[in-house]
Design an enzyme around this catalytic site. Structure first.
Site, PDB file in Angstrom:
ATOM      1  N   LEU A 147     -25.747  30.278  19.957  1.00 43.14           N
ATOM      2  CA  LEU A 147     -26.067  30.979  18.713  1.00 43.14           C
ATOM      3  C   LEU A 147     -25.024  32.014  18.304  1.00 43.14           C
ATOM      4  CD1 LEU A 147     -29.919  31.360  19.146  1.00 43.14           C
ATOM      5  CD2 LEU A 147     -28.637  29.563  17.977  1.00 43.14           C
ATOM      6  N   HIS A 200     -21.759  33.351  16.471  1.00 46.94           N
ATOM      7  CA  HIS A 200     -21.034  32.977  15.261  1.00 46.94           C
ATOM      8  C   HIS A 200     -19.591  32.615  15.599  1.00 46.94           C
ATOM      9  CE1 HIS A 200     -24.358  35.299  13.527  1.00 46.94           C
ATOM     10  NE2 HIS A 200     -24.173  34.540  12.464  1.00 46.94           N
ATOM     11  N   MET A 235     -20.241  39.624  22.878  1.00 47.90           N
ATOM     12  CA  MET A 235     -20.337  38.410  23.692  1.00 47.90           C
ATOM     13  C   MET A 235     -18.951  37.859  24.003  1.00 47.90           C
ATOM     14  SD  MET A 235     -23.436  38.603  24.223  1.00 47.90           S
ATOM     15  CE  MET A 235     -23.447  37.291  25.395  1.00 47.90           C
ATOM     16  N   GLU A 236     -18.012  38.009  23.087  1.00 48.43           N
ATOM     17  CA  GLU A 236     -16.642  37.562  23.342  1.00 48.43           C
ATOM     18  C   GLU A 236     -16.009  38.380  24.461  1.00 48.43           C
ATOM     19  OE1 GLU A 236     -17.825  35.844  19.537  1.00 48.43           O
ATOM     20  OE2 GLU A 236     -18.094  37.839  20.390  1.00 48.43           O
ATOM     21  N   ASP A 276     -11.623  31.273  41.743  1.00 46.40           N
ATOM     22  CA  ASP A 276     -11.082  29.935  41.973  1.00 46.40           C
ATOM     23  C   ASP A 276      -9.747  29.981  42.718  1.00 46.40           C
ATOM     24  OD1 ASP A 276     -11.086  27.088  41.704  1.00 46.40           O
ATOM     25  OD2 ASP A 276      -9.702  27.278  40.016  1.00 46.40           O
TER      26      ASP A 276
END
Length: 165
Positions: free
Chosen positions: A68, A70, A106-107, A121
Site C-alpha cells: 500500500l 505510494h 517506509m522508504e 549475508d
C-alpha cells in the site's frame, strides 16, 4: 472483525511539502567477524559498501515490497554505516527525502532493513550467529504532523546525517 477491504491512502488533497525521514538499525556480528571487517578481510568483500548500495536500491523499490505504499520519486537517499567496536556491531542509518504529498518513513525503514540484511549475508560465512535489532524511525519532517524526533533523541551520527553529510 475483518476489515472489508484494503486501500491505499488518498493523498490527493494533501499539500506538497519537503519530507525527510531518518531510520536506523544495528547488526551485531561478533568479535572475530568485527575484527575481520575492520581489517577489510571478510571473504566476500566489503559488506558496508554493498549494504549502502543495497539500502539505496531498497528505498527506491519500497512500493514494490509494501503493497500500500505510494510509488514516489525520491529526491535523495543516503545510507551510512558506523562501526560500534564496544559491542562488535554496525549501526546503519538511512535518510530518505522528497518533495511530495506523502511521507518517506517506509522508504527509510526499508533501506535500513535491506542494508542490515546485506551485511548479514556477507558476514554469515564467518559467523552465522548474527543479530539484527533496534530498527526504528528516528526522525521525520514535513506533512500535516510536522516534525517527529524519537523519544530517545538523536545521536551525534544521526544529527550529522540530517545536517547533510
Amino acid at each position: 472483525m475483518k476489515h472489508p477491504y484494503a486501500s491505499m491512502a488518498d493523498v490527493s488533497a494533501k499539500p506538497t511539502t519537503r519530507r525527510r525521514a531518518l531510520a536506523s538499525g544495528t547488526i551485531t556480528i561478533g568479535e572475530a567477524a568485527f575484527k575481520l571487517l575492520e581489517a577489510g578481510m571478510l571473504p566476500m568483500g566489503d559488506p558496508l559498501t554493498m549494504a549502502e548500495i543495497a539500502g539505496i536500491m531498497a528505498a527506491k523499490r519500497t512500493p514494490d515490497l509494501l503493497p500500500l505504499c505510494h510509488p514516489i520519486s525520491l529526491s535523495r537517499v543516503i545510507v551510512r554505516s558506523f562501526l560500534r567496536p564496544s559491542n562488535s556491531a554496525v549501526e546503519v542509518f538511512c535518510l530518505a527525502e522528497i518533495d511530495e504529498k506523502t511521507g518517506v518513513e517506509m522508504e527509510a525503514l526499508c533501506g535500513v532493513s535491506i542494508a542490515l540484511l546485506t551485511i548479514w549475508d556477507l558476514v554469515k560465512p564467518v559467523n552465522p550467529e548474527l543479530h539484527i535489532g533496534n530498527q526504528r524511525l528516528l526522525y521525520k519532517s514535513g506533512g500535516k504532523t510536522g516534525e517527529f524526533v524519537h523519544s530517545e533523541g538523536l545521536s551525534d551520527d544521526a544529527k550529522f546525517i540530517l545536517d547533510g553529510q
